[in-house]
Design a protein around this motif. Structure first.
Motif, PDB file in Angstrom:
ATOM      1  N   ALA A  79       3.284  -7.240  -4.559  1.00 47.52           N
ATOM      2  CA  ALA A  79       3.305  -5.909  -5.177  1.00 47.52           C
ATOM      3  C   ALA A  79       2.273  -5.002  -4.522  1.00 47.52           C
ATOM      4  O   ALA A  79       2.535  -3.829  -4.258  1.00 47.52           O
ATOM      5  CB  ALA A  79       3.047  -6.018  -6.676  1.00 47.52           C
ATOM      6  N   GLY A  80       1.098  -5.537  -4.227  1.00 52.29           N
ATOM      7  CA  GLY A  80       0.068  -4.749  -3.553  1.00 52.29           C
ATOM      8  C   GLY A  80       0.494  -4.330  -2.160  1.00 52.29           C
ATOM      9  O   GLY A  80       0.248  -3.198  -1.726  1.00 52.29           O
ATOM     10  N   ALA A  81       1.163  -5.235  -1.447  1.00 53.76           N
ATOM     11  CA  ALA A  81       1.644  -4.900  -0.107  1.00 53.76           C
ATOM     12  C   ALA A  81       2.721  -3.822  -0.177  1.00 53.76           C
ATOM     13  O   ALA A  81       2.779  -2.928   0.685  1.00 53.76           O
ATOM     14  CB  ALA A  81       2.179  -6.151   0.578  1.00 53.76           C
ATOM     15  N   ALA A  82       3.578  -3.894  -1.188  1.00 53.19           N
ATOM     16  CA  ALA A  82       4.625  -2.881  -1.327  1.00 53.19           C
ATOM     17  C   ALA A  82       4.021  -1.510  -1.630  1.00 53.19           C
ATOM     18  O   ALA A  82       4.462  -0.500  -1.085  1.00 53.19           O
ATOM     19  CB  ALA A  82       5.593  -3.286  -2.441  1.00 53.19           C
ATOM     20  N   VAL A  83       3.004  -1.489  -2.479  1.00 50.25           N
ATOM     21  CA  VAL A  83       2.337  -0.215  -2.789  1.00 50.25           C
ATOM     22  C   VAL A  83       1.665   0.339  -1.541  1.00 50.25           C
ATOM     23  O   VAL A  83       1.748   1.530  -1.233  1.00 50.25           O
ATOM     24  CB  VAL A  83       1.317  -0.404  -3.939  1.00 50.25           C
ATOM     25  CG1 VAL A  83       0.408   0.797  -4.071  1.00 50.25           C
ATOM     26  CG2 VAL A  83       2.039  -0.656  -5.243  1.00 50.25           C
ATOM     27  N   ALA A  84       0.995  -0.534  -0.799  1.00 46.93           N
ATOM     28  CA  ALA A  84       0.304  -0.095   0.421  1.00 46.93           C
ATOM     29  C   ALA A  84       1.297   0.400   1.466  1.00 46.93           C
ATOM     30  O   ALA A  84       1.059   1.400   2.143  1.00 46.93           O
ATOM     31  CB  ALA A  84      -0.538  -1.233   0.981  1.00 46.93           C
ATOM     32  N   ALA A  85       2.424  -0.282   1.601  1.00 51.38           N
ATOM     33  CA  ALA A  85       3.419   0.131   2.578  1.00 51.38           C
ATOM     34  C   ALA A  85       4.040   1.470   2.194  1.00 51.38           C
ATOM     35  O   ALA A  85       4.288   2.317   3.047  1.00 51.38           O
ATOM     36  CB  ALA A  85       4.501  -0.934   2.702  1.00 51.38           C
ATOM     37  N   GLY A  86       4.270   1.679   0.914  1.00 51.56           N
ATOM     38  CA  GLY A  86       4.823   2.956   0.468  1.00 51.56           C
ATOM     39  C   GLY A  86       3.865   4.102   0.712  1.00 51.56           C
ATOM     40  O   GLY A  86       4.255   5.179   1.144  1.00 51.56           O
ATOM     41  N   GLY A  87       2.591   3.868   0.444  1.00 50.01           N
ATOM     42  CA  GLY A  87       1.591   4.900   0.697  1.00 50.01           C
ATOM     43  C   GLY A  87       1.427   5.183   2.175  1.00 50.01           C
ATOM     44  O   GLY A  87       1.250   6.323   2.602  1.00 50.01           O
TER      45      GLY A  87
END
Length: 130
Positions: free
Chosen positions: A27-35
């Protein structure tokens, strides 16, 4: 044998904790990738210069977008309800001394404060991006 009587082995507990950790990391990687994708969008009007500066800015921006909601989340979702298990305080008074209570420590959490509103941690969250 009833399901509640089944013993869990340490390996199954470890496996469950590993799955939970991997889920949080994903989930953290997905948030970081989206940002990062949002900050690296063409036509954003930001001159990033070198690739290292672009990467640094992307990480800073995505971290800000990922941490901003976390800093404003209510720490105790049951705060203000009659079933809040954290709404407890112990106090005592010995002889003529001032009474001592744990309400000063547990009060900010049980009142429904967020991470940025806590007395000691709140100012430190200002150092985080977002």
């Amino acid at each position: 044998m009833a399901r509640h009587a089944v013993r869990t082995s340490p390996s199954s507990t470890r496996r469950t904790l590993l799955r939970a950790g991997l889920t949080v990391a994903a989930a953290g990687a997905a948030v970081a990738a989206g940002g990062a994708a949002a900050s690296a969008a063409p036509g954003a009007g930001v001159d990033t210069g070198t690739p290292v500066q672009a990467l640094t800015q992307a990480v800073h921006t995505s971290t800000g977008y990922g941490l901003a909601p976390v800093k404003d989340l209510k720490l105790d979702p049951l705060a203000g309800t009659g079933v809040d298990p954290l709404d407890n305080a112990i106090g005592t008074q010995v002889a003529d001394f001032k009474p001592v209570s744990t309400a000063a420590v547990t009060g900010p959490v049980t009142s429904g404060s967020s991470l940025s509103e806590l007395p000691l941690v709140g100012p430190a969250t200002g150092l985080l991006p977002g």
